[in-house]
Design an enzyme around this catalytic site. Structure first.
Site, short mmCIF file in Angstrom:
data_model
loop_
_atom_site.label_atom_id
_atom_site.label_comp_id
_atom_site.label_asym_id
_atom_site.label_seq_id
_atom_site.Cartn_x
_atom_site.Cartn_y
_atom_site.Cartn_z
N CYS A 1 -28.90 47.20 -41.68
CA CYS A 1 -30.27 46.98 -42.16
C CYS A 1 -30.76 45.57 -41.87
O CYS A 1 -31.96 45.34 -41.70
CB CYS A 1 -30.35 47.28 -43.66
SG CYS A 1 -30.13 49.03 -44.05
N ASP B 1 -4.41 63.13 -50.61
CA ASP B 1 -4.44 64.41 -51.31
C ASP B 1 -3.20 65.20 -50.92
O ASP B 1 -2.44 64.81 -50.02
CB ASP B 1 -5.72 65.18 -51.00
CG ASP B 1 -5.88 65.51 -49.52
OD1 ASP B 1 -4.88 65.45 -48.77
OD2 ASP B 1 -7.00 65.83 -49.10
N CYS C 1 -31.44 46.98 -48.73
CA CYS C 1 -30.01 47.01 -48.40
C CYS C 1 -29.67 45.78 -47.58
O CYS C 1 -30.38 45.42 -46.64
CB CYS C 1 -29.68 48.28 -47.63
SG CYS C 1 -27.95 48.41 -47.11
N CYS D 1 -26.75 45.45 -45.82
CA CYS D 1 -25.67 45.71 -44.88
C CYS D 1 -26.03 45.21 -43.49
O CYS D 1 -27.19 44.94 -43.17
CB CYS D 1 -25.33 47.21 -44.85
SG CYS D 1 -26.43 48.23 -43.86
N HIS E 1 -23.79 52.10 -42.44
CA HIS E 1 -24.83 51.98 -43.47
C HIS E 1 -24.56 52.91 -44.64
O HIS E 1 -24.64 52.49 -45.81
CB HIS E 1 -26.22 52.31 -42.91
CG HIS E 1 -27.22 52.51 -44.01
ND1 HIS E 1 -27.76 51.45 -44.72
CD2 HIS E 1 -27.71 53.65 -44.59
CE1 HIS E 1 -28.55 51.92 -45.67
NE2 HIS E 1 -28.53 53.25 -45.60
N ASP F 1 -14.45 60.61 -54.44
CA ASP F 1 -14.44 60.60 -52.98
C ASP F 1 -15.31 61.74 -52.48
O ASP F 1 -15.55 62.71 -53.19
CB ASP F 1 -13.02 60.77 -52.44
CG ASP F 1 -12.57 62.24 -52.52
OD1 ASP F 1 -12.62 62.93 -51.49
OD2 ASP F 1 -12.19 62.68 -53.62
#
Length: 412
Positions: free
Chosen positions: A352, A91, A347, A349, A378, A309
């Site tokens: 998890c 930015d 999930c 990931c 996560h 974002d």
């Protein structure tokens, strides 16, 4: 060629596409994790790669103050400095300066502000913001803009919009004159190893003629940075339309909607986003800055936003707030102390798959650093997985009108 954007499929207002940057291909719609000072807090770069993050954000204001643009430039730009092989967007610093409130003074020339670190005085102008972002070397950089506070009267919103339009023209002028100064260098031995999916700098982006202080003078045939314009105008739909038209007239390869999530009601945010999108080019990437919750990123993808974002997934994780397919979980609550189940049974990931809610609650209650790391992994996985599911459903022509409907379908 600095950037190309290809739309692969459309479903109503939603679309899927591919954004080609000098550091790889980014599938859209995409959520971009925020790496404020050259790091996504608590998550190493190799973990971000495993999670499927193909573009991350850097904040010019924070990197300008520490470690300083000259340091990053001399070390080959932000990609090499932080050992990140994939795409980066920075930015302009406009929003961070806006957030300083009493520590800033705005004029036609730019913004004088005091550092939140030590109180030292600094000045950002469209030209110096471009100089800083060129020095950092992100794939996509943003025009310097003025964010309008909420609430604000129409005179204030117009003045802010006019300033943003003027600064956009100045930003582009400086960028066009200095874009060859990007500090990209050929990878050193052993750097950027791995398969093609790791998205290293394409061969055409490399050049062995390096200038002073590590500056890479890119040939006309080589990929370079891209500068996006930003639409402002507060919460006034007509001013947003005018801002969009004037920004498009200046001409940019992509367009962002800025100045939202500054305290306005969520319903108003959606109204402004939807109305502004109507005035943006259909063939250019559309970037919604600083928004939002998992439910909102699904909603905005359905409206035709390509890039988003937000600091929410990382910031919430550090405070024990976790996003799941079954709703939000405040892991600090005592009711999870003996819960042997995974955080989110839907999930996949690494958190998890391996850890129980009881263990995550124990880590947080014990103030262990690992709690922040696992929570952040996560939440980022959940956001990135949500966008993958949205892209998959859209490519199949299926409609996903809510977060629940996204997670009721298998991901690609």
């Amino acid at each position: 060629m600095s950037l190309s954007f290809c739309i692969d499929s459309r479903r109503g207002k939603a679309r899927t596409g591919r954004l080609l940057t000098p550091h790889g291909v980014v599938e859209t719609p995409i959520f971009m994790p925020v790496g404020t000072v050259g790091t996504v807090k608590g998550v190493p770069q190799d973990t971000l790669e495993e999670l499927g993050a193909h573009i991350i954000l850097g904040n010019t204001y924070h990197l300008y103050l520490r470690p300083g643009v000259s340091t990053v430039r001399k070390l080959g730009g932000l990609h090499r400095f932080m050992a990140w092989r994939r795409s980066i967007l920075t930015d302009s610093g406009g929003f961070q300066v806006f957030s300083l409130n009493e520590l800033r003074k705005v004029s036609e020339e730019g913004v004088t502000f005091r550092s939140h670190l030590d109180g030292s005085s600094h000045f950002f102008s469209p030209e110096s913001a471009m100089e800083a972002q060129i020095g950092l070397g992100a794939d996509i950089i943003m025009a310097f803009d003025e964010c309008t506070e909420y609430p604000a009267d129409r005179a204030r919103m117009r003045a802010s919009m006019e300033l943003t339009a003027s600064w956009a023209a100045r930003s582009k002028k400086y960028f066009e004159e200095h874009k060859h100064e990007v500090p990209w260098g050929a990878p050193s031995e052993g750097e950027c190893s791995g398969d093609a999916r790791e998205q290293q700098v394409p061969r055409v982006a490399r050049n062995d003629n390096e200038g002073e202080a590590g500056t890479r003078h890119v040939t006309s045939a080589a990929p370079a940075q891209s500068l996006f314009g930003i639409v402002q105008g507060g919460m006034d739909r007509e001013l947003r339309r005018e801002s969009a038209e004037r920004t498009i007239e200046i001409g940019f390869p992509g367009y962002a909607i800025g100045g939202l999530s500054v305290g306005e009601p969520r319903e108003l945010t959606r109204e402004i986003v939807e109305s502004t999108l109507e005035h943006l080019p259909a063939d250019k990437p559309r970037y919604l800055m600083g928004v939002g919750t998992p439910e909102e990123i699904v909603e905005y993808a359905n409206l035709g936003v390509d890039m988003m974002d937000c600091v929410l997934p990382t910031r919430a994780a550090r405070h024990g707030l976790l996003f799941t397919s079954e709703g939000r979980v405040s892991i600090k609550q005592a009711r999870y102390a003996q819960d042997a189940g995974p955080l989110d049974p839907n999930c996949g990931c690494r958190v998890c798959k391996r850890y129980s809610r009881a263990y995550l609650r124990h880590l947080y209650a014990s103030n262990e650093l690992l709690a922040q790391v696992l929570n952040t992994i996560h939440n980022l996985s959940f956001y990135l997985d949500t966008m993958r599911r949205v892209r998959h459903s859209s490519s199949l022509g299926e409609e996903c009108r809510s977060l629940a409907s996204v997670w009721s379908r298998p991901k690609s």
